[in-house]
Design a protein around this motif. Structure first.
Motif: not given
Length: 195
Positions: A95-110
């Motif tokens: 419930g307190r986990v943060t997931v961060v997604y990145t690729n060559a063009t995107v940096f996003e906190t899901l």
């Protein structure tokens, strides 16, 4: 003829007062030094215990990482993986986990799915993540404990394309983050193992 009495002499009473003053100052100084030493020792101990607690709640991957494509568009819309905590360590509150997604063009906190646990997983292109299956989990909550396994789906808002390198970072509130880096290639069919 009598010699006059000299008042400039250092009497025993004055010596005693000076000696007592020195003892009091030395006692106060030693108290301050000892107190500072105890404070520093206590803070060092807290830092060590905090570091041990953070290091022992490490998330680890289980099995492979799979991409799920949309049958109509052929785009990779979900990234599925499993994780656990090391045996004998503390639990991780998802419930307190943060997931961060990145690729060559995107940096996003899901964003976390509102229910956190969603058997359908996250919705395609929603920019969310969800736990879609709990294995050996003793209670229906968000606590990942030793011996249990959570299967997670991550749905970035902008799907990766062929020959893209994706990076997921799963950050618990306490402890070391889990890093997953995979390449996206040969998107054919519905489910793909990412390498």
């Amino acid at each position: 003829m009598k010699k006059p009495v000299q008042d400039s002499a250092f009497t025993g009473l004055e010596a005693a007062v000076v000696l007592i003053a020195f003892v009091v100052v030395a006692a106060v100084f030693s108290y301050v030094v000892l107190n500072t030493g105890f404070f520093v020792t206590q803070k060092s101990q807290e830092v060590i215990y905090s570091a041990v607690n953070q290091a022992d709640s490490v998330l680890g991957p289980i099995g492979g990482v799979y991409g799920v494509t949309d049958p109509v568009s052929g785009q990779l819309v979900k990234i599925n993986f499993s994780c656990r905590v090391a045996f004998g360590t503390t639990k991780v509150d998802f419930g307190r986990v943060t997931v961060v997604y990145t690729n060559a063009t995107v940096f996003e906190t899901l964003q976390m799915d509102p229910d956190t646990y969603n058997p359908a997983g996250c919705q395609a292109n929603s920019g969310t993540w969800a736990v879609y299956e709990r294995i050996n989990s003793p209670a229906p909550d968000n606590q990942l404990t030793s011996g249990a396994e959570f299967m997670i789906s991550a749905c970035p808002s902008q799907p990766p394309v062929n020959d893209d390198t994706i990076h997921l970072e799963i950050r618990p509130a306490d402890g070391v983050a889990l890093d997953i880096t995979r390449s996206v290639s040969n998107l054919a069919g519905t489910v793909h193992r990412l390498h």
